[in-house]
Design an enzyme around this catalytic site. Structure first.
Site, PDB file in Angstrom:
ATOM      1  N   ASP A 152       0.852  -1.189   0.000  1.00 34.01           N
ATOM      2  CA  ASP A 152       0.000   0.000   0.000  1.00 34.01           C
ATOM      3  C   ASP A 152       0.886   1.236   0.000  1.00 34.01           C
ATOM      4  O   ASP A 152       2.041   1.188  -0.408  1.00 34.01           O
ATOM      5  CB  ASP A 152      -0.905  -0.041   1.238  1.00 34.01           C
ATOM      6  CG  ASP A 152      -2.247   0.613   1.006  1.00 34.01           C
ATOM      7  OD1 ASP A 152      -2.302   1.860   1.004  1.00 34.01           O
ATOM      8  OD2 ASP A 152      -3.236  -0.111   0.818  1.00 34.01           O
ATOM      9  N   HIS A 191      -3.691   6.221   3.674  1.00 34.52           N
ATOM     10  CA  HIS A 191      -4.466   5.091   3.145  1.00 34.52           C
ATOM     11  C   HIS A 191      -4.052   3.786   3.830  1.00 34.52           C
ATOM     12  O   HIS A 191      -4.892   3.001   4.279  1.00 34.52           O
ATOM     13  CB  HIS A 191      -4.277   5.004   1.630  1.00 34.52           C
ATOM     14  CG  HIS A 191      -5.128   3.970   0.964  1.00 34.52           C
ATOM     15  ND1 HIS A 191      -4.666   2.718   0.647  1.00 34.52           N
ATOM     16  CD2 HIS A 191      -6.419   4.013   0.555  1.00 34.52           C
ATOM     17  CE1 HIS A 191      -5.625   2.026   0.055  1.00 34.52           C
ATOM     18  NE2 HIS A 191      -6.705   2.788  -0.012  1.00 34.52           N
ATOM     19  N   SER A 351     -11.357  -0.709  -0.915  1.00 35.50           N
ATOM     20  CA  SER A 351     -10.076  -0.735  -0.200  1.00 35.50           C
ATOM     21  C   SER A 351     -10.238  -1.230   1.226  1.00 35.50           C
ATOM     22  O   SER A 351      -9.335  -1.861   1.783  1.00 35.50           O
ATOM     23  CB  SER A 351      -9.472   0.678  -0.126  1.00 35.50           C
ATOM     24  OG  SER A 351      -8.618   0.946  -1.187  1.00 35.50           O
TER      25      SER A 351
END
Length: 393
Positions: A152, A191, A351
């Site tokens: 990620d 994120h 996600s």
């Protein structure tokens, strides 16, 4: 336009402008408007078809002296760069000739650009929103720990994530490192924090190992992803909350080869987000490998998002979806930054449905005895229905 829709549209426009500023990214749009992004001037080609690639280059006016070969590719592939190359045209030329010769493999393709899955469309709500602090599971030292590899963005250090509950391979910048405010607001920075937080709010067993391969624009090259997957052989569960589309919807050749090596042997499963473009028939890679004929397809768990009642309208769907999981208005750890003083956020996207499933597999792993059997147990136990898909509540 509703305020939430207007906010989301403003967010998407700002992100599109930022991505357009990346001169190394090229974009080809399909008739439906969904984009294929790839590295400018680069072609990935099988060794067996490199002679055809040279012919394709010559048709565009290039000579052998113009070809620059790059590294970072598995055996059997070439990665070449020619400034000004029409990559899509060259790739299709090689593919057509390879198929005419009876080779069913994808003989050539761009160095695709993949995005963290909220990038284009994180549900109807746009970017992350501040939220009241949530709760992480309490680590029971008597419970066997299961490490989940998260490929990620890098981890932002100033976060509610307890530093003893995760491992970061590529530590992100501190709050004073000059990452612009848009990157924080949009979730490019943070994120991975959010994904890791979903794992830790769902399971006391999980220890996320986050490897930063996605940059602060939310993008990575296919070759970056391949490098990350090369580090995955020591892990039984891999979470990929990223992906993208390809030319002609064919599997990306380099990623196919890498996953064949990773998932074709050993005890590993890949949990992959289905994407957030509301597409109902277009494969989103790597999740869409779950619907192909490759021998390791059952090792790929493709995860769509639901809102508690139905599949979210912005979630990609298709015959290749394995499971649905909660992905709308998820609360998780984010970053301590202006507007996010508590460090928690609410966000939407496949996600965040993917790590929900990865956590369930981690919980089942000690009892099942293998990642493959744990995944099968989670899939078989998904008793709720969200439209045509089984799902976790």
């Amino acid at each position: 336009m509703a305020p939430a829709d207007a906010r989301a549209e403003q967010w998407r426009s700002r992100r599109a402008r930022r991505l357009a500023g990346l001169g190394w990214v090229r974009r080809e749009d399909r008739a439906d408007g969904t984009p294929v992004r790839f590295v400018a001037d680069e072609l990935l080609v099988l060794d067996d078809h490199f002679a055809t690639a040279r012919q394709a280059f010559a048709e565009q006016g290039f000579t052998a002296r113009d070809i620059v070969e790059e590294g970072d590719v598995p055996d059997g592939f070439r990665r070449v760069r020619l400034p000004g190359l029409d990559v899509a045209r060259a790739a299709r030329r090689v593919r057509v000739q390879a198929e005419a010769a009876g080779d069913t493999r994808v003989a050539a393709g761009p160095n695709h650009v993949f995005v963290s899955t909220p990038f284009e469309h994180a549900g109807p709500y746009g970017p992350p929103r501040p939220a009241a602090p949530g709760h992480l599971t309490v680590r029971d030292r008597e419970v066997p720990e299961v490490e989940v590899l998260v490929l990620d963005t890098a981890v932002w250090l100033d976060s509610p994530l307890p530093k003893d509950r995760y491992v970061a391979e590529d530590l992100g910048p501190g709050a004073d490192a000059g990452v612009d405010e848009d990157a924080v607001r949009d979730g490019d920075v943070g994120h991975a924090n959010f994904v890791a937080g979903v794992l830790l709010t769902r399971s006391p067993r999980v220890r996320p190992r986050v490897m930063g391969i996605v940059d602060t624009f939310g993008v990575c090259r296919e070759t970056d992803l391949i490098a990350g997957l090369g580090q995955a052989y020591d892990h039984q569960i891999i979470n990929l909350s990223l992906g993208g589309y390809t030319l002609d919807d064919r599997p990306p050749p380099l990623l196919t080869a890498a996953l064949s090596g990773l998932l074709g042997s050993g005890d590993r499963v890949l949990v992959a987000a289905a994407g957030n473009d509301g597409q109902h028939d277009r494969p989103f890679w790597p999740a869409a490998f779950a619907g192909t004929s490759v021998s390791w397809r059952r090792r790929v768990i493709a995860v769509a998002a639901h809102d508690g009642r139905r599949i979210s309208g912005w979630s990609n769907t298709g015959t290749w979806i394995t499971l649905a999981a909660p992905g709308a208005d998820v609360t998780s750890t984010f970053v301590h930054q202006d507007g996010f003083e508590d460090g928690w956020a609410t966000w939407s996207g496949t996600s965040f449905a993917a790590p929900f499933v990865a956590a369930a597999i981690a919980d089942a792993l000690p009892g099942a005895g293998s990642a493959r059997l744990a995944a099968e147990e989670v899939i078989a136990g998904a008793s709720r229905r969200y439209g045509r898909y089984a799902g976790l509540a």
